[in-house]
Design a protein around this motif. Sequence first.
Motif, PDB file in Angstrom:
ATOM      1  N   VAL A   1      12.427   0.723 -51.228  1.00  0.00           N
ATOM      2  CA  VAL A   1      12.101   0.006 -49.995  1.00  0.00           C
ATOM      3  C   VAL A   1      10.593  -0.196 -49.899  1.00  0.00           C
ATOM      4  CG1 VAL A   1      12.128   0.157 -47.468  1.00  0.00           C
ATOM      5  CG2 VAL A   1      14.162   0.775 -48.783  1.00  0.00           C
ATOM      6  N   LYS A   2       9.845   0.837 -50.205  1.00  0.00           N
ATOM      7  CA  LYS A   2       8.385   0.745 -50.154  1.00  0.00           C
ATOM      8  C   LYS A   2       7.862  -0.316 -51.121  1.00  0.00           C
ATOM      9  CE  LYS A   2       4.174   3.306 -50.893  1.00  0.00           C
ATOM     10  NZ  LYS A   2       3.539   4.472 -51.432  1.00  0.00           N
ATOM     11  N   SER A   3       8.477  -0.428 -52.289  1.00  0.00           N
ATOM     12  CA  SER A   3       8.004  -1.389 -53.292  1.00  0.00           C
ATOM     13  C   SER A   3       8.223  -2.832 -52.864  1.00  0.00           C
ATOM     14  CB  SER A   3       8.691  -1.136 -54.634  1.00  0.00           C
ATOM     15  OG  SER A   3      10.042  -1.553 -54.586  1.00  0.00           O
ATOM     16  N   ASP A   4       9.033  -3.047 -51.845  1.00  0.00           N
ATOM     17  CA  ASP A   4       9.307  -4.394 -51.364  1.00  0.00           C
ATOM     18  C   ASP A   4       8.297  -4.812 -50.298  1.00  0.00           C
ATOM     19  OD1 ASP A   4      10.770  -6.768 -51.458  1.00  0.00           O
ATOM     20  OD2 ASP A   4      12.066  -6.145 -49.819  1.00  0.00           O
ATOM     21  N   GLY A   5       7.072  -4.344 -50.441  1.00  0.00           N
ATOM     22  CA  GLY A   5       6.001  -4.779 -49.560  1.00  0.00           C
ATOM     23  C   GLY A   5       5.526  -3.748 -48.570  1.00  0.00           C
ATOM     24  N   GLY A   6       6.066  -2.546 -48.635  1.00  0.00           N
ATOM     25  CA  GLY A   6       5.654  -1.515 -47.692  1.00  0.00           C
ATOM     26  C   GLY A   6       4.395  -0.800 -48.126  1.00  0.00           C
ATOM     27  N   SER A   7       3.821  -0.101 -47.202  1.00  0.00           N
ATOM     28  CA  SER A   7       2.665   0.749 -47.508  1.00  0.00           C
ATOM     29  C   SER A   7       2.997   2.144 -46.993  1.00  0.00           C
ATOM     30  CB  SER A   7       1.416   0.199 -46.821  1.00  0.00           C
ATOM     31  OG  SER A   7       1.590   0.216 -45.418  1.00  0.00           O
ATOM     32  N   GLY A   8       2.095   3.057 -47.158  1.00  0.00           N
ATOM     33  CA  GLY A   8       2.323   4.412 -46.676  1.00  0.00           C
ATOM     34  C   GLY A   8       2.782   5.348 -47.786  1.00  0.00           C
TER      35      GLY A   8
END
Length: 64
Positions: free
Chosen positions: A49-56
């Motif tokens: 999920v993070k690799s789809d444009g998320g940060s953190g």
Amino acid sequence: MAIEYQILPSASTTQPFYWRIISKGNSAVLATSETYVNKQDAINAAYLVKSDGGSGEVLDYTGT
């Protein structure tokens, strides 16, 4: 918005792990996953999920 991906223990004995996304500013829960049998599967899903444009950061709160 600063967010955090948390790996957490669930109440289920058969699927004891899940992940959620929270806002670090106000601790609002932005998303919650299904439960997983293996902790690594929950971690992998959070990173996906993070690799789809998320940060953190992805942080483990399971204690295991």
